[in-house]
Design a protein around this motif. Structure first.
Motif, PDB file in Angstrom:
ATOM      1  N   GLU A   1      -3.312  -5.984  -0.226  1.00 40.13           N
ATOM      2  CA  GLU A   1      -3.212  -4.559  -0.599  1.00 40.13           C
ATOM      3  C   GLU A   1      -4.133  -3.749   0.300  1.00 40.13           C
ATOM      4  O   GLU A   1      -5.346  -3.983   0.332  1.00 40.13           O
ATOM      5  CB  GLU A   1      -3.629  -4.365  -2.067  1.00 40.13           C
ATOM      6  CG  GLU A   1      -3.539  -2.903  -2.482  1.00 40.13           C
ATOM      7  CD  GLU A   1      -4.286  -2.583  -3.768  1.00 40.13           C
ATOM      8  OE1 GLU A   1      -4.888  -3.479  -4.388  1.00 40.13           O
ATOM      9  OE2 GLU A   1      -4.293  -1.384  -4.123  1.00 40.13           O
TER      10      GLU A   1
ATOM     11  N   SER B   1      -5.965  -0.719   0.544  1.00 45.38           N
ATOM     12  CA  SER B   1      -6.386   0.261  -0.448  1.00 45.38           C
ATOM     13  C   SER B   1      -6.868   1.547   0.244  1.00 45.38           C
ATOM     14  O   SER B   1      -7.684   1.483   1.166  1.00 45.38           O
ATOM     15  CB  SER B   1      -7.508  -0.390  -1.263  1.00 45.38           C
ATOM     16  OG  SER B   1      -8.154   0.552  -2.019  1.00 45.38           O
TER      17      SER B   1
ATOM     18  N   GLY C   1       0.849  -1.191   0.000  1.00 44.49           N
ATOM     19  CA  GLY C   1       0.000   0.000   0.000  1.00 44.49           C
ATOM     20  C   GLY C   1       0.880   1.235   0.000  1.00 44.49           C
ATOM     21  O   GLY C   1       2.068   1.167   0.346  1.00 44.49           O
TER      22      GLY C   1
ATOM     23  N   GLN D   1      -7.530  -7.417  -1.675  1.00 44.54           N
ATOM     24  CA  GLN D   1      -7.596  -6.001  -1.323  1.00 44.54           C
ATOM     25  C   GLN D   1      -8.436  -5.833  -0.059  1.00 44.54           C
ATOM     26  O   GLN D   1      -9.480  -6.475   0.069  1.00 44.54           O
ATOM     27  CB  GLN D   1      -8.247  -5.265  -2.485  1.00 44.54           C
ATOM     28  CG  GLN D   1      -7.994  -3.781  -2.475  1.00 44.54           C
ATOM     29  CD  GLN D   1      -8.654  -3.117  -3.673  1.00 44.54           C
ATOM     30  OE1 GLN D   1      -9.871  -3.183  -3.835  1.00 44.54           O
ATOM     31  NE2 GLN D   1      -7.856  -2.469  -4.489  1.00 44.54           N
TER      32      GLN D   1
END
Ligand code: AP5
Length: 216
Positions: A110, A112, A7, A193
């Motif tokens: 990830e 986000s 990230g 994510q």
């Protein structure tokens, strides 16, 4: 279990890694913390990377790959990588290192986030000098004022690369050099994510959900 937290600057990688390493018996491998430790020790490597880091640029792949190669695979139950890989060549080198040691990556998570929100997060951040735990003036203060929740230290610092000019360069580096590794992991089918705009506890719950599934 071996995972990567990915990230942009300020997404919460370090905050989450610190919470998860104890819960799952993993070791956090945070390349930014390793480089800051080199700087604090006054080593040749520390001196070499100082200006690059303060400007918000990425340190060269060769240095970073050497730094991580000496630590990977030494962790008992596995690792949480925080800040590495940050370029496609680093991701490829990591794959080669893991294959050589008979290890595999379980997930790339990830975190986000909306870039605009990160400016405030970085401007308000302060960090424990001793263990690197990350706090925030408004969102995440230590439970006891002036005392680190993790290690009890009373010393904190604000990072030179959290100044606006360096933050701008760090975001540019993320977009140009690090974001291209997302498709690399998506193609391997191991990218998940999570919503990093949620509060810190909620982000932890989302990541724990992913890790609990891996653990089975
Ligand atoms: P590094 O230390 O890795 O910095 P970074 O990736 O820019 O990430 P940060 O540590 O700034 O953010 P974070 O995502 O950990 O957020 P945090 O949890 O602290 O790298 C520094 C430099 O080293 C690089 O610029 C480069 O020069 C060099 N480097 C390192 N690795 C390299 C590599 N592999 N290759 C090349 N160069 C490399 O959270 C931020 C703030 O927000 C905190 O105050 C926290 O309390 C707060 N916060 C966290 N989560 C939330 C939330 N959900 N809601 C509200 N506030 C939150």
């Amino acid at each position: 279990m071996n995972i990567i937290l990915l990230g942009p600057p300020g997404a919460g990688k370090g905050t989450q890694a610190k919470r998860l390493e104890e819960r799952y018996g993993l070791v956090q491998l945070a390349t930014g913390d390793m480089l800051r430790a080199e700087r604090a020790s006054g080593s040749d490597l520390g001196k070499k990377v100082q200006a690059i880091m303060d400007a918000g640029r990425l340190v060269s792949d060769d240095i970073m790959i050497d730094l991580i190669a000496s630590r990977i695979g030494k962790a008992g139950k596995g690792f949480i990588l925080d800040g590495f890989p940050r370029t496609v060549p680093q991701a490829e080198a990591l794959d080669a290192m893991l294959a050589q040691k008979g290890l595999k990556l379980d997930r790339v998570i990830e975190i986000s986030v909306d870039e605009a929100a990160l400016i405030d997060r970085l401007a308000g951040r302060f960090t424990c000098v001793k263990c690197g735990a990350s706090y925030h003036d408004i969102n995440n203060r230590p439970k006891h004022e002036g005392v680190c929740d993790v290690c009890g230290s009373k010393e904190f610092l604000r990072r030179a690369d959290d100044k606006p000019e360096a933050v701008k360069t760090r975001f540019e580096a993320y977009r140009a050099q690090t974001a291209p590794i997302l498709p690399y992991y998506r193609d391997k089918g191991i990218l998940t994510q999570v919503d990093g705009m949620a509060d810190i506890d909620h982000v932890t719950r989302q990541i724990s959900g992913v890790m609990d599934k891996i653990r089975g």
